[in-house]
Design an enzyme around this catalytic site. Structure first.
Site, PDB file in Angstrom:
ATOM      1  CE1 TYR A  75      25.738  -3.921 -49.174  1.00  9.64           C
ATOM      2  CE2 TYR A  75      24.471  -4.426 -51.137  1.00  9.64           C
ATOM      3  CZ  TYR A  75      25.197  -3.528 -50.389  1.00  9.64           C
ATOM      4  OH  TYR A  75      25.377  -2.239 -50.832  1.00  9.64           O
ATOM      5  CB  SER A 101      21.765  -1.271 -52.109  1.00  5.12           C
ATOM      6  OG  SER A 101      22.226  -1.932 -53.273  1.00  5.12           O
TER       7      SER A 101
HETATM    8  N1  LIG Z   1      29.415   0.777 -54.201  1.00  3.82           N
HETATM    9  C1  LIG Z   1      28.223   0.406 -54.653  1.00  3.82           C
HETATM   10  O1  LIG Z   1      28.100  -0.090 -55.800  1.00  3.82           O
HETATM   11  C2  LIG Z   1      27.001   0.583 -53.794  1.00  3.82           C
HETATM   12  C3  LIG Z   1      25.760   0.292 -54.371  1.00  3.82           C
HETATM   13  C4  LIG Z   1      24.610   0.434 -53.601  1.00  3.82           C
HETATM   14  C5  LIG Z   1      24.711   0.871 -52.294  1.00  3.82           C
HETATM   15  N2  LIG Z   1      25.930   1.129 -51.747  1.00  3.82           N
HETATM   16  C6  LIG Z   1      25.971   1.539 -50.348  1.00  3.82           C
HETATM   17  O2  LIG Z   1      26.597   2.804 -50.237  1.00  3.82           O
HETATM   18  C7  LIG Z   1      27.210   2.917 -48.954  1.00  3.82           C
HETATM   19  C8  LIG Z   1      28.646   3.370 -49.136  1.00  3.82           C
HETATM   20  O3  LIG Z   1      29.319   2.388 -49.908  1.00  3.82           O
HETATM   21  P1  LIG Z   1      30.708   2.642 -50.660  1.00  3.82           P
HETATM   22  O4  LIG Z   1      30.606   2.018 -51.981  1.00  3.82           O
HETATM   23  O5  LIG Z   1      31.092   4.067 -50.532  1.00  3.82           O
HETATM   24  O6  LIG Z   1      31.654   1.711 -49.754  1.00  3.82           O
HETATM   25  P2  LIG Z   1      33.159   1.892 -49.271  1.00  3.82           P
HETATM   26  O7  LIG Z   1      33.576   0.543 -48.811  1.00  3.82           O
HETATM   27  O8  LIG Z   1      33.974   2.594 -50.300  1.00  3.82           O
HETATM   28  O9  LIG Z   1      33.021   2.876 -48.007  1.00  3.82           O
HETATM   29  C9  LIG Z   1      32.349   2.479 -46.849  1.00  3.82           C
HETATM   30  C10 LIG Z   1      32.853   3.290 -45.680  1.00  3.82           C
HETATM   31  O10 LIG Z   1      32.138   2.845 -44.508  1.00  3.82           O
HETATM   32  C11 LIG Z   1      33.086   2.697 -43.443  1.00  3.82           C
HETATM   33  N3  LIG Z   1      32.603   1.712 -42.475  1.00  3.82           N
HETATM   34  C12 LIG Z   1      32.549   0.376 -42.640  1.00  3.82           C
HETATM   35  N4  LIG Z   1      32.117  -0.197 -41.493  1.00  3.82           N
HETATM   36  C13 LIG Z   1      31.884   0.796 -40.614  1.00  3.82           C
HETATM   37  C14 LIG Z   1      31.421   0.826 -39.279  1.00  3.82           C
HETATM   38  N5  LIG Z   1      31.143  -0.311 -38.603  1.00  3.82           N
HETATM   39  N6  LIG Z   1      31.293   2.022 -38.660  1.00  3.82           N
HETATM   40  C15 LIG Z   1      31.611   3.164 -39.324  1.00  3.82           C
HETATM   41  N7  LIG Z   1      32.052   3.198 -40.589  1.00  3.82           N
HETATM   42  C16 LIG Z   1      32.197   2.017 -41.229  1.00  3.82           C
HETATM   43  C17 LIG Z   1      34.362   2.245 -44.133  1.00  3.82           C
HETATM   44  O11 LIG Z   1      35.512   2.458 -43.314  1.00  3.82           O
HETATM   45  C18 LIG Z   1      34.342   3.084 -45.404  1.00  3.82           C
HETATM   46  O12 LIG Z   1      34.979   4.326 -45.209  1.00  3.82           O
HETATM   47  C19 LIG Z   1      27.075   1.534 -48.299  1.00  3.82           C
HETATM   48  O13 LIG Z   1      25.986   1.528 -47.406  1.00  3.82           O
HETATM   49  C20 LIG Z   1      26.800   0.623 -49.474  1.00  3.82           C
HETATM   50  O14 LIG Z   1      26.115  -0.541 -49.090  1.00  3.82           O
HETATM   51  C21 LIG Z   1      27.078   1.016 -52.475  1.00  3.82           C
END
Ligand SMILES: NC(=O)c1ccc[n+]([C@@H]2O[C@H](COP(=O)([O-])OP(=O)(O)OC[C@H]3O[C@@H](n4cnc5c(N)ncnc54)[C@H](O)[C@@H]3O)[C@@H](O)[C@H]2O)c1
Length: 304
Positions: A168, A155
């Site tokens: 985080y 991220s």
């Molecule tokens: N949304 C943002 O703005 C953003 C920005 C930078 C990075 N990210 C990163 O992108 C990735 C995806 O994020 P997102 O926005 O799609 O989040 P989200 O919350 O929409 O989806 C995350 C998914 O991970 C699953 N998950 C959570 N804990 C888990 C575990 N212990 N084992 C297996 N699955 C698990 C959840 O059930 C969910 O389906 C993450 O690593 C997040 O940190 C997101």
């Protein structure tokens, strides 16, 4: 071509091509958000997809809606043995494993290091960092055999200030280092790896953290343009998919974060100093702490 197409780092990096057609891809956190969007994009490009998620029903629904050449696995990335079994199941089902995307991640409850529940620190590190290791480690022999590619989802939080949500940021900078090490280690044996960085993506994670929480909204309001630009989960997924297609060492989206990423060493020296002196940040931090420990801030606690 718009400003969003000017991916400076992508342009500066290598031009290898990698076609996912006929390949097998394992994605964690694929039940929703970026992982789910990525599953759709890579499936449309001809890959077989293993969708892993702690929420088995969402993984199953997602896999069923994609149709053929998919499998759903309910698994917690913090469970090391279960992740090893997941890799075995994927190879048994599809006969190969070419690409792994360690995407599953969570955010902590807003808290300073002073008032945070230590279990929340462990939970976030366990999923976001150790979970990435648990995902990648059992897959590497297969990835190397297939001369494939690994993506670890970090991220912009890897280099942005961490106050109020440091587990985080800590997890994401560690994931960045994991990906960098992997990139060089895999290059020695004919495979590749990359780190995916995102700013703000329109997913449930963002809505929970920045939109539905009053303090999150105040934090979000401090993000200057262009860092406050949001992209869709689909656009984030396409960035990862296009990065896989060129075995990119890193992808950053939206593009406004690229200069900050490149100049972070200098910028953060200045930024951290300014934030430490900023009255709005002081007020926000005290509000975060008061929500967890009401009346924590007696007049004597605030000395300057
Ligand atoms: N949304 C943002 O703005 C953003 C920005 C930078 C990075 N990210 C990163 O992108 C990735 C995806 O994020 P997102 O926005 O799609 O989040 P989200 O919350 O929409 O989806 C995350 C998914 O991970 C699953 N998950 C959570 N804990 C888990 C575990 N212990 N084992 C297996 N699955 C698990 C959840 O059930 C969910 O389906 C993450 O690593 C997040 O940190 C997101």
């Amino acid at each position: 071509m718009g400003i969003g197409d000017l991916h400076l780092l992508g342009w500066l990096t290598n031009r290898d091509t990698y076609d996912v057609r006929g390949k097998t891809v394992l994605i964690t956190g694929a039940g929703q958000g970026i992982g789910w969007e990525l599953a759709k994009v890579l499936h449309a490009r001809g890959a077989s997809i293993a969708l892993a998620d702690i929420d088995e029903s969402s993984a199953r629904t997602a896999a069923e809606s994609l149709g053929v050449a998919t499998m759903a696995i309910g698994v917690d990335v913090t469970d090391r043995e279960a992740m090893a079994r997941t890799v075995t199941r994927v190879v048994e089902r599809f006969g190969r494993l070419d690409v792994v995307v360690a995407n599953a991640g969570v955010v902590p409850k807003p808290a300073t290091l002073r008032v945070m529940d230590a279990r929340d620190f462990d939970r976030v590190i366990g999923i976001n960092l150790t979970g990435v290791f648990n995902t990648v480690h059992p897959a590497l022999d297969h990835i190397i055999q297939a001369k494939g590619h690994v993506v670890v989802v970090s991220s912009a939080a890897a280099f942005a200030p961490g106050m109020g949500g440091s587990p985080y940021m800590i997890s994401k900078v560690a994931v960045e280092q994991l990906g960098r090490a992997l990139r060089i280690e895999l290059a020695a044996v004919g495979a590749s790896a990359g780190v995916a960085y995102f700013g703000v993506v329109e997913t449930a994670m963002t809505h929970d953290t920045l939109d539905d929480d009053e303090l999150g909204r105040r934090l979000g309001a401090m993000l200057p343009w262009p860092l406050n630009v949001r992209i869709t989960g689909r656009a984030a997924a396409e960035t990862i998919a296009d990065g896989i297609a060129r075995r990119a060492p890193r992808t950053i989206a939206p593009v406004g974060w690229e200069p900050y990423s490149l100049l972070r060493g200098v910028v953060n020296v200045v930024l951290d100093g300014r934030l430490a002196r900023d009255a709005r940040v002081h007020a926000l931090i005290r509000a975060v702490e008061e929500r967890i420990r009401p009346n924590l801030h007696s007049a004597s606690d605030i000395t300057r």
